[in-house]
Design a protein around this motif. Structure first.
Motif, short mmCIF file in Angstrom:
data_model
loop_
_atom_site.label_atom_id
_atom_site.label_comp_id
_atom_site.label_asym_id
_atom_site.label_seq_id
_atom_site.Cartn_x
_atom_site.Cartn_y
_atom_site.Cartn_z
N GLN A 58 41.53 34.70 13.64
CA GLN A 58 40.47 35.16 14.54
C GLN A 58 40.87 34.91 15.99
OE1 GLN A 58 35.86 35.37 13.91
NE2 GLN A 58 36.45 33.24 14.23
N ALA A 59 40.96 35.94 16.79
CA ALA A 59 41.42 35.82 18.17
C ALA A 59 40.40 35.10 19.04
CB ALA A 59 41.70 37.20 18.75
N PHE A 60 40.87 34.15 19.82
CA PHE A 60 40.03 33.43 20.78
C PHE A 60 39.34 34.43 21.71
CE2 PHE A 60 40.21 29.33 23.56
CZ PHE A 60 38.96 29.60 24.10
N GLN A 61 40.12 35.36 22.26
CA GLN A 61 39.61 36.29 23.27
C GLN A 61 38.50 37.19 22.74
OE1 GLN A 61 42.76 35.66 22.39
NE2 GLN A 61 44.24 36.23 23.98
N GLU A 62 38.47 37.43 21.44
CA GLU A 62 37.44 38.29 20.86
C GLU A 62 36.25 37.48 20.36
OE1 GLU A 62 36.77 41.50 17.19
OE2 GLU A 62 38.76 40.62 17.53
N ALA A 63 36.52 36.43 19.61
CA ALA A 63 35.43 35.67 19.00
C ALA A 63 34.68 34.81 20.01
CB ALA A 63 35.98 34.79 17.88
N TYR A 64 35.36 34.39 21.07
CA TYR A 64 34.76 33.52 22.08
C TYR A 64 35.09 34.08 23.47
CZ TYR A 64 34.63 30.62 17.93
OH TYR A 64 34.42 30.16 16.65
N ALA A 65 34.74 35.32 23.67
CA ALA A 65 35.18 36.07 24.84
C ALA A 65 34.72 35.44 26.15
CB ALA A 65 34.69 37.52 24.75
N SER A 66 33.46 35.02 26.23
CA SER A 66 32.94 34.46 27.46
C SER A 66 33.65 33.16 27.82
CB SER A 66 31.43 34.22 27.33
OG SER A 66 30.91 33.65 28.51
N GLN A 67 33.89 32.31 26.83
CA GLN A 67 34.58 31.05 27.08
C GLN A 67 36.02 31.30 27.55
OE1 GLN A 67 32.57 31.51 24.28
NE2 GLN A 67 30.96 30.36 25.30
N TRP A 68 36.69 32.26 26.90
CA TRP A 68 38.06 32.58 27.28
C TRP A 68 38.11 33.11 28.72
CZ3 TRP A 68 42.97 31.89 25.90
CH2 TRP A 68 43.94 32.70 26.49
N GLN A 69 37.25 34.04 29.05
CA GLN A 69 37.29 34.65 30.37
C GLN A 69 36.99 33.64 31.46
OE1 GLN A 69 38.41 37.74 30.80
NE2 GLN A 69 38.37 37.31 33.00
N SER A 70 35.99 32.79 31.25
CA SER A 70 35.67 31.77 32.25
C SER A 70 36.82 30.80 32.43
CB SER A 70 34.40 31.02 31.83
OG SER A 70 33.28 31.86 31.80
#
Length: 583
Positions: A58-70
């Protein structure tokens, strides 16, 4: 056992030799699956391993997109030097390790992702599986016999348990923000049930084996992240242990928890325990307790701040991880030369300052009792005035405030409260909160591990759980037994020792310290910045998901009467603060 056809295959991609869906057969016939990333050619190398329930595909950027972007907006270094195509939630990036001469092995835990079996989270069965996977990896031709463990949270907490089984090939661990005592740090805080499970467990169901076509897709292989079969919801429910019901059925620290409490005397492997000052409610206590109590001769403690996952991925965190494993998995003595036993990111109101220390708690600590006074004051001067103040389980409680500090004062270390209380109904829940106010009277809250607005420190106690473990307790860290209830007679005055989880803060001159004694969770009342809130998945009210609002747990009428705090010379209610003098 339902292997289906052989899903295992190997390819060369992104400069790595990748083997997908390796089957690992456990002693009871259940098959787990692992992904392996290794150098394309060359000799056998050390292995960095993880085992957990978050689905390895499961990709970090997809499953936890807001956390990754911040995270990458604040630390763009995280996106440099890697395609980031293999980033996974709370796991290390193989593109940053394989070129450095390591293999990375990710194992889906039993009943999660691509691993079959009945899912029983935080269980002895998972520990047995993890040990078997370590020993299997250490004997493969691509491994030089040295296995290290690395990961955040779930991937960290299970490291303590498996390390205590002493696998032959396990040579070093880095538990990055991981609890080591499920009862005291995850399920019950001071004997009060934490409802984190109630919000966390439903988020894990989409990653359970058997979600199949309903789950997210692997960004590289296109396979479902939660297994090759799709089961109906009733069958899925039958294939997982109802952890919430189990925990609710065991409100005392009984034999149910004995197999998931770390035997620290058996943890002898070199370790780097990495904690977070903002981890109030989960992990912080576990990392510090495990560092202090583990039997390892080579052990190190690092404590940072910010969000739960951030520094695991920054250059700061990656440098620590690489140097530690280079020393203990590769034998490169120079990589870890002159590393202090304790590395603290000391917190200030405007950020953090790194400082090396030799021990924990710090030997130069000036343990100072700050008293709760009858006039609402909070100071190191012992209150001479006798007084009583009452609060209810539903109100804002009592807050004691200091005068503005005349000089900067550092508080770094464990804390405790000694409270003299009586309950009109025979029991009470006590929430102790250390807070900070600026010269204008506005509360200052800090970016925490799972909440954007955390106070300095927090502690909890159900009064009937006040019995101490005298062997483990210290004045600065009372340890509760939680093996029986000790109800009080209505109005009976008793002394309660409250463990407050460790903290660090340099309090500036002109600021005020405050202590709140409440009957419910702390709530931040200041203005919330939406951008700061966006870093977290839970409402930022001060406690994140670590709330204590289970109506069943609070159903006892003994918990619902008014509580009276007693102060004065005969009842010196106070907080013990770890004041650190300047060097």
């Amino acid at each position: 056992m339902n292997l289906g056809y052989d899903y295992e295959r190997t390819e060369i991609r992104s400069g790595m030799k990748i083997t997908w869906q390796i089957p690992l057969c456990m002693d009871d016939g259940v098959v787990l699956r692992a992904d392996l990333f290794q150098p394309v050619e060359g000799p056998a190398v050390p292995v960095i391993m993880s085992y957990g329930c978050y689905a390895k595909g499961q990709a970090f950027q997809e499953a936890y997109a807001s956390q990754w972007q911040s995270m990458v907006e604040e630390f763009p270094e995280i996106e440099t030097g890697s395609s980031n195509a293999y980033q996974c939630w709370e796991l290390t990036d193989p593109e940053r390790w394989v070129p450095h001469g390591y293999a990375v092995l990710r194992v889906d835990s039993r009943g999660a992702g691509w691993s079959e079996g009945i899912q029983d989270l935080w269980s002895e069965r998972e520990t047995l599986d993890y040990r078997a996977c370590i020993e299997w990896a250490g004997e493969q031709s691509w491994c030089d016999g040295n296995v290290g463990l690395l990961g955040i949270s779930y991937y960290a907490a299970n490291q303590w348990l498996v390390a205590a089984t002493q696998p032959r090939h396990l040579k070093a661990i880095i538990p990055w923000e991981g609890a080591s005592d499920c009862y005291r740090e995850l399920y019950y805080h001071g004997g009060i049930r934490c409802t984190f499970l109630d919000s966390w467990l439903p988020r894990q169901v989409p990653m359970q084996y058997g979600q199949g076509e309903r789950s997210r897709r692997h960004p590289i292989t296109g396979e479902p992240c939660a297994g090759p079969v799709t089961l109906d919801p009733d069958e899925l429910a039958a294939r997982r242990v109802d952890k919430r019901s189990d925990v609710k059925a065991h409100p005392l620290s009984d034999d149910y928890y004995s197999r998931v409490v770390t035997d620290f005397d058996a943890v002898q492997v070199p370790l780097l325990s990495s904690a977070n000052w903002g981890g109030q409610g989960l992990h912080l206590r576990g990392n510090i307790e495990a560092y202090g109590r583990s039997a390892s001769r080579d052990k190190y403690l690092e404590i940072h701040g910010l969000e739960h996952w951030t520094h695991f991925y920054t250059d700061y965190g990656l440098d620590l991880q690489k140097r530690f494993f280079d020393r203990y998995l590769k034998g490169n003595l120079a990589a870890w030369e002159n590393q202090p036993p304790v590395l603290l990111q000391v917190r200030h109101v405007d950020g953090f300052r790194a400082r090396a220390e030799n021990e924990w708690p710090l030997a130069r600590t000036q343990w100072t009792s700050w008293h709760l006074d009858a006039d609402g004051g909070f100071s190191a001067a012992s209150g001479a005035q006798v007084g009583t103040m009452s609060f209810g389980p539903d109100d804002d409680g009592l807050t004691f405030v200091s005068e503005p500090l005349s000089a900067d004062m550092e508080i770094t270390g464990p804390l405790s409260a000694k409270l003299f209380v009586s309950s009109a109904s025979g029991d009470a829940d006590l929430y102790v909160v250390l807070r900070l106010f600026d010269p204008q009277g506005q509360e200052v809250a800090f970016r925490g591990a799972m909440d954007a607005y955390t106070p300095i420190a927090q502690g909890w106690l159900r009064l009937s759980h006040r019995e101490l473990d005298t062997a483990l307790s210290r004045p600065y860290r009372p340890v509760l037994r939680h093996e029986r209830r000790l109800p009080t007679a209505p109005g009976e005055i008793v002394q309660a020792e409250v463990e407050i989880w460790p903290t660090s803060l340099v309090v500036p001159a002109g600021y005020r310290l405050a202590c709140s004694i409440r009957g419910r969770d702390y709530e931040y009342q200041g203005q919330v910045d939406p951008a700061r809130q966006a870093r977290h998945r839970y409402p930022s009210k001060g406690c994140g998901p670590f709330l204590h609002n289970d109506p069943d747990d609070a159903a006892d009428p003994a918990l619902w009467g008014p509580v009276t705090l007693h102060v004065g010379p005969d009842y010196p209610s106070s907080l013990l603060l770890p004041v650190i003098p300047p060097r």
